[in-house]
Enzyme design. Sequence first.
Site, PDB file in Angstrom:
ATOM      1  N   LYS A   1       0.845  -1.192   0.000  1.00  0.00           N
ATOM      2  CA  LYS A   1       0.000   0.000   0.000  1.00  0.00           C
ATOM      3  C   LYS A   1       0.880   1.241   0.000  1.00  0.00           C
ATOM      4  O   LYS A   1       1.910   1.282   0.687  1.00  0.00           O
ATOM      5  CB  LYS A   1      -0.920  -0.026   1.223  1.00  0.00           C
ATOM      6  CG  LYS A   1      -1.973   1.073   1.266  1.00  0.00           C
ATOM      7  CD  LYS A   1      -2.887   0.872   2.468  1.00  0.00           C
ATOM      8  CE  LYS A   1      -3.971   1.934   2.558  1.00  0.00           C
ATOM      9  NZ  LYS A   1      -4.881   1.706   3.717  1.00  0.00           N
TER      10      LYS A   1
ATOM     11  N   SER B   1      -9.715   1.617   2.616  1.00  0.00           N
ATOM     12  CA  SER B   1      -8.834   2.423   1.800  1.00  0.00           C
ATOM     13  C   SER B   1      -7.761   1.623   1.071  1.00  0.00           C
ATOM     14  O   SER B   1      -7.088   2.133   0.176  1.00  0.00           O
ATOM     15  CB  SER B   1      -8.150   3.470   2.683  1.00  0.00           C
ATOM     16  OG  SER B   1      -7.356   2.843   3.696  1.00  0.00           O
TER      17      SER B   1
ATOM     18  N   SER C   1     -10.130  -1.036   6.775  1.00  0.00           N
ATOM     19  CA  SER C   1      -9.536  -0.789   5.457  1.00  0.00           C
ATOM     20  C   SER C   1      -8.773  -1.961   4.867  1.00  0.00           C
ATOM     21  O   SER C   1      -8.299  -1.875   3.734  1.00  0.00           O
ATOM     22  CB  SER C   1      -8.617   0.438   5.514  1.00  0.00           C
ATOM     23  OG  SER C   1      -9.383   1.608   5.637  1.00  0.00           O
TER      24      SER C   1
END
Length: 503
Positions: free
Chosen positions: A80, A155, A179
Amino acid sequence: MSSLDELSAAEIAVGVREGAFSAEEVARAALDAIDQREGEVAAFLQVSNELALNVARATDAARLRGEELGPLAGVPCGFKDNMQLLGTRTTCASRMLENYESNFTATCVGRMLAAGVTPVGKTNMDEFAFGSSTESSAFHRSNNPWDTTRVPGGSSGGSAAAVAAGEATLCLGSDTGGSIRQPASFCGVVGMKPSYGVVSRCGVVAFGSSLDQVGPFGRSVGDVALAMDALVSGGADPFDASSQACEAGFLSALEAPVEGRRVGVVPQLMEMEGLSDEVKDGIRLAERVLEDQGAQLVEVELPHIASAIAAYYVIAPCEAFSNLARFDGVRYGYQEPGCATLDEQTARSRAHGFGEEAKRRQLLGAYLLSSGSYDKYYYPAQQVRTLITQDYLRAWGSCDVILMPCVPRCAFKFGEMSDPTQMYASDMFTISNNIAGNCGISVPLGLGPDSCMPLSAQLQGPAFKDQSLLSFARALERGLDLGRGLGAGAPVAPGFAKRGGEL
Protein backbone atom coordinates in the site's frame (compact mmCIF):
# COMPACT_ATOMS: atom_id res chain seq x y z
CA MET A 1 6.19 -22.91 -14.36
CA SER A 2 2.41 -23.03 -13.82
CA SER A 3 0.37 -19.88 -14.21
CA LEU A 4 1.04 -17.47 -11.35
CA ASP A 5 -2.70 -17.45 -10.62
CA GLU A 6 -2.60 -21.17 -9.87
CA LEU A 7 0.21 -21.10 -7.30
CA SER A 8 0.01 -20.24 -3.62
CA ALA A 9 2.72 -18.26 -1.87
CA ALA A 10 4.04 -21.45 -0.30
CA GLU A 11 4.15 -23.23 -3.67
CA ILE A 12 6.03 -20.34 -5.27
CA ALA A 13 8.56 -20.24 -2.44
CA VAL A 14 9.14 -24.01 -2.55
CA GLY A 15 9.50 -23.92 -6.34
CA VAL A 16 12.10 -21.14 -6.15
CA ARG A 17 14.03 -22.83 -3.32
CA GLU A 18 14.11 -26.18 -5.14
CA GLY A 19 14.98 -24.64 -8.51
CA ALA A 20 11.77 -25.76 -10.25
CA PHE A 21 11.61 -22.20 -11.57
CA SER A 22 13.54 -19.03 -10.84
CA ALA A 23 12.48 -15.98 -8.86
CA GLU A 24 13.09 -13.95 -12.00
CA GLU A 25 10.61 -16.10 -13.94
CA VAL A 26 8.02 -15.52 -11.23
CA ALA A 27 8.73 -11.78 -11.21
CA ARG A 28 8.35 -11.55 -14.97
CA ALA A 29 5.08 -13.50 -14.80
CA ALA A 30 3.76 -11.06 -12.19
CA LEU A 31 4.88 -8.02 -14.17
CA ASP A 32 3.30 -9.48 -17.31
CA ALA A 33 0.04 -10.00 -15.43
CA ILE A 34 0.14 -6.39 -14.25
CA ASP A 35 0.83 -5.21 -17.79
CA GLN A 36 -2.11 -7.22 -19.13
CA ARG A 37 -4.66 -6.39 -16.43
CA GLU A 38 -3.84 -2.92 -15.14
CA GLY A 39 -5.78 -1.25 -17.93
CA GLU A 40 -8.96 -2.62 -16.40
CA VAL A 41 -8.10 -2.97 -12.72
CA ALA A 42 -5.74 0.00 -12.08
CA ALA A 43 -4.61 -1.46 -8.75
CA PHE A 44 -1.14 0.14 -8.73
CA LEU A 45 0.15 3.69 -8.41
CA GLN A 46 3.70 2.62 -9.19
CA VAL A 47 4.95 -0.62 -10.73
CA SER A 48 8.56 -1.23 -9.68
CA ASN A 49 9.79 -3.29 -12.65
CA GLU A 50 13.50 -2.67 -12.18
CA LEU A 51 13.41 -3.11 -8.41
CA ALA A 52 11.40 -6.32 -8.72
CA LEU A 53 13.78 -7.87 -11.24
CA ASN A 54 16.85 -6.82 -9.26
CA VAL A 55 15.48 -8.40 -6.06
CA ALA A 56 14.46 -11.56 -7.94
CA ARG A 57 17.91 -11.90 -9.52
CA ALA A 58 19.51 -11.48 -6.09
CA THR A 59 17.27 -14.28 -4.78
CA ASP A 60 18.33 -16.56 -7.63
CA ALA A 61 22.00 -15.72 -7.09
CA ALA A 62 21.69 -16.53 -3.38
CA ARG A 63 20.20 -19.95 -4.24
CA LEU A 64 23.04 -20.69 -6.63
CA ARG A 65 25.53 -19.85 -3.85
CA GLY A 66 23.80 -22.42 -1.65
CA GLU A 67 22.35 -19.88 0.76
CA GLU A 68 19.15 -20.65 2.61
CA LEU A 69 16.25 -18.70 1.13
CA GLY A 70 13.41 -17.16 3.09
CA PRO A 71 9.95 -18.69 3.52
CA LEU A 72 8.52 -16.27 0.92
CA ALA A 73 11.35 -16.53 -1.59
CA GLY A 74 10.30 -15.09 -4.94
CA VAL A 75 6.68 -14.40 -3.96
CA PRO A 76 5.36 -11.27 -5.77
CA CYS A 77 4.14 -8.73 -3.22
CA GLY A 78 2.63 -5.26 -3.46
CA PHE A 79 2.63 -2.61 -0.75
CA LYS A 80 0.00 0.00 0.00
CA ASP A 81 1.34 3.41 -0.94
CA ASN A 82 1.46 4.69 2.63
CA MET A 83 4.41 2.37 3.35
CA GLN A 84 7.98 3.52 2.82
CA LEU A 85 10.11 1.49 0.43
CA LEU A 86 13.50 2.68 -0.75
CA GLY A 87 13.54 3.07 -4.51
CA THR A 88 9.87 4.04 -4.73
CA ARG A 89 7.68 7.05 -4.07
CA THR A 90 5.35 7.06 -1.06
CA THR A 91 2.47 9.30 -2.08
CA CYS A 92 -0.46 8.16 0.08
CA ALA A 93 -2.44 8.74 -3.16
CA SER A 94 -2.26 12.49 -2.50
CA ARG A 95 -1.01 15.49 -4.47
CA MET A 96 0.50 16.58 -1.19
CA LEU A 97 3.14 13.80 -1.47
CA GLU A 98 3.09 13.27 -5.23
CA ASN A 99 6.87 13.58 -5.62
CA TYR A 100 7.99 12.28 -2.22
CA GLU A 101 10.78 9.71 -2.57
CA SER A 102 11.01 7.15 0.23
CA ASN A 103 14.18 7.74 2.22
CA PHE A 104 14.00 4.50 4.19
CA THR A 105 12.04 1.23 4.24
CA ALA A 106 9.20 0.62 6.69
CA THR A 107 9.77 -2.18 9.19
CA CYS A 108 6.81 -4.22 7.91
CA VAL A 109 8.06 -3.92 4.32
CA GLY A 110 11.60 -4.76 5.37
CA ARG A 111 10.48 -7.92 7.14
CA MET A 112 8.59 -9.08 4.06
CA LEU A 113 11.69 -8.41 1.96
CA ALA A 114 13.83 -10.31 4.46
CA ALA A 115 11.45 -13.25 4.06
CA GLY A 116 12.20 -13.18 0.34
CA VAL A 117 9.28 -11.44 -1.38
CA THR A 118 9.72 -9.69 -4.71
CA PRO A 119 8.36 -6.10 -4.50
CA VAL A 120 6.27 -5.52 -7.64
CA GLY A 121 4.94 -2.06 -6.76
CA LYS A 122 2.95 0.33 -4.62
CA THR A 123 -0.81 -0.09 -4.63
CA ASN A 124 -3.53 2.52 -4.89
CA MET A 125 -5.53 3.71 -1.89
CA ASP A 126 -7.91 6.38 -0.73
CA GLU A 127 -5.99 9.58 -0.06
CA PHE A 128 -4.18 9.25 3.27
CA ALA A 129 -6.45 6.20 3.87
CA PHE A 130 -9.54 8.41 4.13
CA GLY A 131 -12.24 6.42 2.38
CA SER A 132 -13.88 3.10 1.63
CA SER A 133 -13.73 2.89 -2.18
CA THR A 134 -10.39 4.31 -3.53
CA GLU A 135 -12.48 7.08 -5.10
CA SER A 136 -10.65 9.71 -3.06
CA SER A 137 -7.27 8.79 -4.59
CA ALA A 138 -5.81 11.91 -6.19
CA PHE A 139 -4.48 9.97 -9.19
CA HIS A 140 -7.05 7.41 -10.31
CA ARG A 141 -9.59 5.03 -8.93
CA SER A 142 -9.03 1.27 -8.75
CA ASN A 143 -11.70 -1.09 -10.06
CA ASN A 144 -13.10 -4.30 -8.67
CA PRO A 145 -11.74 -7.17 -10.81
CA TRP A 146 -15.06 -9.01 -10.61
CA ASP A 147 -16.97 -6.07 -12.10
CA THR A 148 -15.03 -2.96 -13.06
CA THR A 149 -18.10 -0.74 -12.64
CA ARG A 150 -17.90 -1.44 -8.91
CA VAL A 151 -15.52 -0.29 -6.20
CA PRO A 152 -12.81 -2.58 -4.82
CA GLY A 153 -13.33 -1.11 -1.35
CA GLY A 154 -10.93 1.00 0.62
CA SER A 155 -8.83 2.42 1.80
CA SER A 156 -6.58 -0.51 0.80
CA GLY A 157 -8.58 -1.11 -2.37
CA GLY A 158 -5.57 -1.35 -4.66
CA SER A 159 -3.99 -4.10 -2.56
CA ALA A 160 -7.18 -6.18 -2.51
CA ALA A 161 -7.74 -5.70 -6.25
CA ALA A 162 -4.15 -6.66 -7.10
CA VAL A 163 -4.43 -9.96 -5.24
CA ALA A 164 -7.90 -10.71 -6.61
CA ALA A 165 -6.74 -10.01 -10.18
CA GLY A 166 -3.65 -12.21 -9.87
CA GLU A 167 -1.26 -9.27 -10.25
CA ALA A 168 0.41 -10.10 -6.92
CA THR A 169 0.28 -13.17 -4.70
CA LEU A 170 0.44 -11.13 -1.49
CA CYS A 171 -0.10 -7.48 -0.64
CA LEU A 172 0.12 -5.44 2.53
CA GLY A 173 -2.53 -2.93 3.55
CA SER A 174 -3.37 -0.88 6.60
CA ASP A 175 -6.59 -1.01 8.61
CA THR A 176 -7.83 1.92 10.73
CA GLY A 177 -11.55 1.14 10.72
CA GLY A 178 -11.88 -1.76 8.28
CA SER A 179 -9.54 -0.79 5.46
CA ILE A 180 -8.16 -4.32 5.02
CA ARG A 181 -11.21 -6.43 5.78
CA GLN A 182 -13.76 -4.39 3.79
CA PRO A 183 -11.84 -4.39 0.45
CA ALA A 184 -10.92 -8.05 1.00
CA SER A 185 -14.64 -8.77 1.30
CA PHE A 186 -15.52 -6.73 -1.80
CA CYS A 187 -12.80 -8.44 -3.88
CA GLY A 188 -13.22 -12.00 -2.62
CA VAL A 189 -9.80 -12.46 -1.01
CA VAL A 190 -8.58 -13.05 2.54
CA GLY A 191 -7.62 -9.93 4.49
CA MET A 192 -6.40 -9.85 8.08
CA LYS A 193 -6.14 -7.02 10.60
CA PRO A 194 -3.80 -8.22 13.35
CA SER A 195 -4.20 -7.12 16.95
CA TYR A 196 -3.02 -3.59 17.67
CA GLY A 197 0.72 -3.76 18.28
CA VAL A 198 1.41 -7.09 16.57
CA VAL A 199 2.87 -5.52 13.41
CA SER A 200 5.21 -2.52 13.51
CA ARG A 201 3.91 0.73 11.99
CA CYS A 202 7.33 2.37 11.75
CA GLY A 203 7.58 3.81 8.25
CA VAL A 204 3.83 3.74 7.64
CA VAL A 205 2.29 7.20 7.22
CA ALA A 206 -0.09 7.62 10.15
CA PHE A 207 -3.83 8.21 9.96
CA GLY A 208 -5.17 7.34 13.44
CA SER A 209 -2.28 6.33 15.64
CA SER A 210 -4.38 4.51 18.25
CA LEU A 211 -6.30 2.61 15.54
CA ASP A 212 -3.91 1.87 12.63
CA GLN A 213 -2.60 -1.64 12.04
CA VAL A 214 -0.77 -3.23 9.11
CA GLY A 215 -1.90 -6.60 7.76
CA PRO A 216 -1.74 -8.92 4.74
CA PHE A 217 -4.00 -9.83 1.82
CA GLY A 218 -3.81 -13.25 0.19
CA ARG A 219 -5.88 -15.65 -1.87
CA SER A 220 -5.94 -18.18 0.97
CA VAL A 221 -5.70 -18.26 4.75
CA GLY A 222 -2.45 -20.20 4.41
CA ASP A 223 -0.87 -17.40 2.39
CA VAL A 224 -1.94 -14.88 5.02
CA ALA A 225 -0.44 -17.08 7.76
CA LEU A 226 2.89 -17.18 5.89
CA ALA A 227 2.86 -13.39 5.63
CA MET A 228 2.05 -13.03 9.33
CA ASP A 229 5.02 -15.21 10.24
CA ALA A 230 7.23 -12.84 8.24
CA LEU A 231 5.67 -9.70 9.75
CA VAL A 232 6.25 -10.77 13.37
CA SER A 233 9.76 -12.13 12.79
CA GLY A 234 12.42 -10.18 14.61
CA GLY A 235 10.26 -9.42 17.63
CA ALA A 236 9.15 -6.01 18.85
CA ASP A 237 10.30 -3.00 16.85
CA PRO A 238 12.15 -0.45 19.02
CA PHE A 239 11.09 2.28 16.57
CA ASP A 240 7.38 1.75 17.26
CA ALA A 241 6.36 2.27 20.89
CA SER A 242 3.17 0.24 20.40
CA SER A 243 5.00 -2.77 18.92
CA GLN A 244 4.81 -6.01 20.90
CA ALA A 245 6.91 -9.15 20.64
CA CYS A 246 4.77 -11.93 19.16
CA GLU A 247 5.79 -15.50 18.45
CA ALA A 248 5.84 -16.78 14.90
CA GLY A 249 4.19 -20.09 14.15
CA PHE A 250 1.04 -18.88 12.40
CA LEU A 251 1.44 -21.43 9.64
CA SER A 252 2.20 -24.35 11.96
CA ALA A 253 -0.87 -23.54 14.10
CA LEU A 254 -3.16 -23.16 11.12
CA GLU A 255 -4.69 -26.64 11.15
CA ALA A 256 -5.41 -26.64 14.90
CA PRO A 257 -8.85 -28.27 15.27
CA VAL A 258 -11.82 -26.11 16.22
CA GLU A 259 -13.81 -29.05 17.54
CA GLY A 260 -15.38 -28.14 20.86
CA ARG A 261 -14.25 -24.52 20.64
CA ARG A 262 -16.81 -21.73 20.84
CA VAL A 263 -17.88 -19.30 18.14
CA GLY A 264 -19.84 -16.30 19.36
CA VAL A 265 -22.77 -14.98 17.34
CA VAL A 266 -24.40 -11.61 18.02
CA PRO A 267 -28.13 -11.70 17.12
CA GLN A 268 -28.50 -7.90 17.29
CA LEU A 269 -26.01 -7.47 14.41
CA MET A 270 -28.15 -9.53 12.07
CA GLU A 271 -30.98 -7.06 12.55
CA MET A 272 -29.00 -3.90 11.85
CA GLU A 273 -30.42 -1.56 9.25
CA GLY A 274 -28.83 -1.82 5.81
CA LEU A 275 -27.71 -5.45 6.09
CA SER A 276 -28.60 -7.22 2.83
CA ASP A 277 -30.38 -10.57 2.71
CA GLU A 278 -27.56 -12.25 0.81
CA VAL A 279 -25.05 -11.19 3.48
CA LYS A 280 -27.36 -12.60 6.16
CA ASP A 281 -27.59 -15.87 4.21
CA GLY A 282 -23.83 -15.93 3.90
CA ILE A 283 -23.33 -15.60 7.66
CA ARG A 284 -25.84 -18.39 8.27
CA LEU A 285 -23.85 -20.53 5.83
CA ALA A 286 -20.64 -19.75 7.75
CA GLU A 287 -22.37 -20.77 10.99
CA ARG A 288 -23.33 -24.14 9.52
CA VAL A 289 -19.85 -24.73 8.13
CA LEU A 290 -18.16 -24.01 11.46
CA GLU A 291 -20.64 -26.26 13.25
CA ASP A 292 -19.84 -29.00 10.73
CA GLN A 293 -16.17 -28.51 11.65
CA GLY A 294 -17.06 -29.23 15.27
CA ALA A 295 -17.30 -25.70 16.65
CA GLN A 296 -20.03 -24.77 19.11
CA LEU A 297 -22.17 -21.67 18.47
CA VAL A 298 -22.97 -19.50 21.48
CA GLU A 299 -24.88 -16.22 21.64
CA VAL A 300 -22.99 -13.21 23.01
CA GLU A 301 -23.89 -9.58 23.47
CA LEU A 302 -22.06 -6.44 22.36
CA PRO A 303 -24.53 -3.86 23.68
CA HIS A 304 -22.54 -0.74 22.70
CA ILE A 305 -21.39 -1.82 19.24
CA ALA A 306 -24.02 0.36 17.52
CA SER A 307 -22.19 3.39 18.93
CA ALA A 308 -18.85 2.39 17.40
CA ILE A 309 -19.24 4.46 14.22
CA ALA A 310 -20.12 7.60 16.19
CA ALA A 311 -17.12 7.15 18.49
CA TYR A 312 -14.78 6.35 15.60
CA TYR A 313 -15.74 9.42 13.58
CA VAL A 314 -14.77 11.56 16.53
CA ILE A 315 -11.54 9.82 17.53
CA ALA A 316 -10.17 9.14 14.03
CA PRO A 317 -10.55 12.68 12.59
CA CYS A 318 -8.93 14.13 15.72
CA GLU A 319 -5.93 11.86 15.32
CA ALA A 320 -5.82 12.53 11.58
CA PHE A 321 -5.82 16.29 12.18
CA SER A 322 -2.87 15.88 14.52
CA ASN A 323 -0.92 13.55 12.23
CA LEU A 324 -1.42 15.56 9.03
CA ALA A 325 -0.48 18.91 10.57
CA ARG A 326 3.13 18.24 9.54
CA PHE A 327 2.24 18.62 5.85
CA ASP A 328 2.51 22.39 5.72
CA GLY A 329 4.38 23.00 2.47
CA VAL A 330 7.56 23.93 4.33
CA ARG A 331 9.42 20.74 5.15
CA TYR A 332 6.96 18.10 3.92
CA GLY A 333 4.71 17.87 0.93
CA TYR A 334 3.44 20.03 -1.89
CA GLN A 335 4.66 23.63 -1.86
CA GLU A 336 2.53 26.29 -3.52
CA PRO A 337 4.73 28.58 -5.68
CA GLY A 338 4.63 32.38 -5.72
CA CYS A 339 3.49 32.99 -2.13
CA ALA A 340 4.56 36.24 -0.43
CA THR A 341 4.40 35.07 3.19
CA LEU A 342 4.83 31.84 5.15
CA ASP A 343 1.19 31.96 6.24
CA GLU A 344 0.02 32.29 2.65
CA GLN A 345 2.31 29.46 1.52
CA THR A 346 1.02 27.12 4.24
CA ALA A 347 -2.62 27.93 3.57
CA ARG A 348 -2.38 27.59 -0.20
CA SER A 349 -0.18 24.49 -0.07
CA ARG A 350 -2.65 22.69 2.16
CA ALA A 351 -5.68 23.93 0.21
CA HIS A 352 -4.29 22.69 -3.12
CA GLY A 353 -2.32 19.67 -1.88
CA PHE A 354 -5.13 17.88 -0.06
CA GLY A 355 -8.25 16.44 -1.68
CA GLU A 356 -11.81 17.05 -0.52
CA GLU A 357 -12.11 14.06 1.82
CA ALA A 358 -8.73 14.75 3.43
CA LYS A 359 -9.74 18.37 4.05
CA ARG A 360 -13.15 17.31 5.36
CA ARG A 361 -11.65 14.99 7.98
CA GLN A 362 -8.99 17.45 9.09
CA LEU A 363 -11.52 20.24 9.48
CA LEU A 364 -13.75 17.91 11.47
CA GLY A 365 -10.81 16.96 13.69
CA ALA A 366 -9.89 20.61 14.24
CA TYR A 367 -13.44 21.40 15.29
CA LEU A 368 -13.73 18.40 17.62
CA LEU A 369 -10.50 19.34 19.39
CA SER A 370 -11.41 22.99 19.76
CA SER A 371 -12.35 24.62 23.04
CA GLY A 372 -15.91 23.75 23.95
CA SER A 373 -16.13 20.81 21.55
CA TYR A 374 -13.46 18.63 23.15
CA ASP A 375 -15.45 18.01 26.33
CA LYS A 376 -18.69 17.64 24.40
CA TYR A 377 -17.49 15.13 21.81
CA TYR A 378 -13.94 13.82 22.18
CA TYR A 379 -14.04 12.86 25.85
CA PRO A 380 -17.42 11.03 25.56
CA ALA A 381 -16.13 9.20 22.46
CA GLN A 382 -13.24 7.86 24.49
CA GLN A 383 -15.69 6.78 27.19
CA VAL A 384 -17.68 4.88 24.55
CA ARG A 385 -14.43 3.29 23.39
CA THR A 386 -13.91 1.96 26.92
CA LEU A 387 -17.45 0.56 27.03
CA ILE A 388 -17.00 -1.22 23.69
CA THR A 389 -13.68 -2.69 24.84
CA GLN A 390 -15.33 -3.92 28.05
CA ASP A 391 -18.16 -5.50 26.02
CA TYR A 392 -15.61 -7.52 24.08
CA LEU A 393 -13.77 -8.58 27.22
CA ARG A 394 -17.01 -9.96 28.64
CA ALA A 395 -17.78 -11.72 25.36
CA TRP A 396 -14.37 -13.44 25.32
CA GLY A 397 -15.36 -15.13 28.57
CA SER A 398 -17.98 -17.06 26.60
CA CYS A 399 -16.32 -17.65 23.23
CA ASP A 400 -13.01 -17.96 21.42
CA VAL A 401 -13.96 -15.92 18.34
CA ILE A 402 -16.98 -13.94 17.17
CA LEU A 403 -18.57 -14.48 13.75
CA MET A 404 -20.28 -11.48 12.18
CA PRO A 405 -20.77 -9.76 8.82
CA CYS A 406 -17.79 -7.92 7.41
CA VAL A 407 -19.76 -5.45 5.28
CA PRO A 408 -23.49 -4.71 5.05
CA ARG A 409 -23.65 -5.53 1.34
CA CYS A 410 -21.52 -6.51 -1.64
CA ALA A 411 -19.37 -4.01 -3.55
CA PHE A 412 -21.36 -1.00 -4.67
CA LYS A 413 -21.08 0.82 -7.98
CA PHE A 414 -18.92 3.89 -8.48
CA GLY A 415 -20.78 7.07 -7.63
CA GLU A 416 -23.50 5.18 -5.81
CA MET A 417 -22.47 6.52 -2.39
CA SER A 418 -22.73 10.28 -2.92
CA ASP A 419 -23.33 11.09 0.75
CA PRO A 420 -20.15 10.74 2.85
CA THR A 421 -22.15 9.36 5.79
CA GLN A 422 -23.39 6.52 3.57
CA MET A 423 -19.79 5.69 2.73
CA TYR A 424 -18.82 5.75 6.40
CA ALA A 425 -21.52 3.14 7.10
CA SER A 426 -19.59 0.63 4.97
CA ASP A 427 -17.41 0.06 8.04
CA MET A 428 -20.27 -0.48 10.48
CA PHE A 429 -19.17 -4.06 11.29
CA THR A 430 -15.39 -3.52 11.31
CA ILE A 431 -14.79 -0.34 13.31
CA SER A 432 -15.42 -1.82 16.76
CA ASN A 433 -12.50 -4.20 16.20
CA ASN A 434 -10.07 -1.29 15.78
CA ILE A 435 -11.55 0.59 18.72
CA ALA A 436 -10.90 -2.38 21.01
CA GLY A 437 -7.55 -3.36 19.46
CA ASN A 438 -8.68 -6.93 18.68
CA CYS A 439 -7.72 -9.05 15.68
CA GLY A 440 -10.06 -9.67 12.74
CA ILE A 441 -10.14 -11.40 9.38
CA SER A 442 -12.38 -11.45 6.30
CA VAL A 443 -12.87 -14.89 4.75
CA PRO A 444 -14.55 -15.30 1.32
CA LEU A 445 -17.82 -17.24 1.23
CA GLY A 446 -18.41 -17.29 -2.51
CA LEU A 447 -20.62 -15.20 -4.76
CA GLY A 448 -23.98 -13.83 -3.76
CA PRO A 449 -26.93 -15.20 -5.75
CA ASP A 450 -28.37 -11.71 -6.26
CA SER A 451 -25.29 -9.61 -6.93
CA CYS A 452 -22.98 -12.32 -8.36
CA MET A 453 -20.28 -10.49 -6.40
CA PRO A 454 -18.02 -11.78 -3.61
CA LEU A 455 -19.40 -12.08 -0.10
CA SER A 456 -17.49 -12.84 3.07
CA ALA A 457 -17.72 -13.54 6.77
CA GLN A 458 -15.74 -11.71 9.42
CA LEU A 459 -14.15 -13.48 12.36
CA GLN A 460 -12.92 -11.41 15.29
CA GLY A 461 -10.69 -12.66 18.09
CA PRO A 462 -9.25 -11.36 21.36
CA ALA A 463 -6.16 -9.17 21.30
CA PHE A 464 -2.98 -11.21 20.75
CA LYS A 465 -4.92 -14.39 19.95
CA ASP A 466 -4.16 -13.95 16.27
CA GLN A 467 -2.97 -17.51 15.72
CA SER A 468 -6.19 -18.90 17.18
CA LEU A 469 -8.20 -16.58 14.93
CA LEU A 470 -6.42 -17.90 11.86
CA SER A 471 -7.18 -21.50 12.83
CA PHE A 472 -10.91 -20.67 12.82
CA ALA A 473 -10.53 -18.87 9.48
CA ARG A 474 -8.79 -21.93 8.07
CA ALA A 475 -11.59 -24.19 9.38
CA LEU A 476 -14.16 -22.01 7.62
CA GLU A 477 -12.12 -22.00 4.42
CA ARG A 478 -11.61 -25.76 4.61
CA GLY A 479 -15.32 -26.38 5.07
CA LEU A 480 -16.24 -24.13 2.15
CA ASP A 481 -13.53 -25.50 -0.18
CA LEU A 482 -13.68 -22.46 -2.45
CA GLY A 483 -10.34 -22.77 -4.15
CA ARG A 484 -7.86 -19.91 -4.25
CA GLY A 485 -9.86 -17.05 -5.68
CA LEU A 486 -10.37 -15.21 -8.92
CA GLY A 487 -7.27 -16.45 -10.70
CA ALA A 488 -8.13 -20.09 -10.00
CA GLY A 489 -11.74 -19.74 -11.12
CA ALA A 490 -14.60 -18.02 -9.36
CA PRO A 491 -15.03 -19.37 -5.82
CA VAL A 492 -18.42 -20.83 -5.08
CA ALA A 493 -20.04 -22.24 -1.95
CA PRO A 494 -23.14 -24.45 -1.68
CA GLY A 495 -26.25 -22.38 -2.25
CA PHE A 496 -24.36 -19.53 -3.92
CA ALA A 497 -24.33 -18.65 -7.60
CA LYS A 498 -21.14 -18.83 -9.65
CA ARG A 499 -20.44 -15.97 -11.99
CA GLY A 500 -19.56 -17.02 -15.52
CA GLY A 501 -16.42 -15.98 -17.30
CA GLU A 502 -12.92 -15.15 -16.12
CA LEU A 503 -10.91 -12.01 -15.73
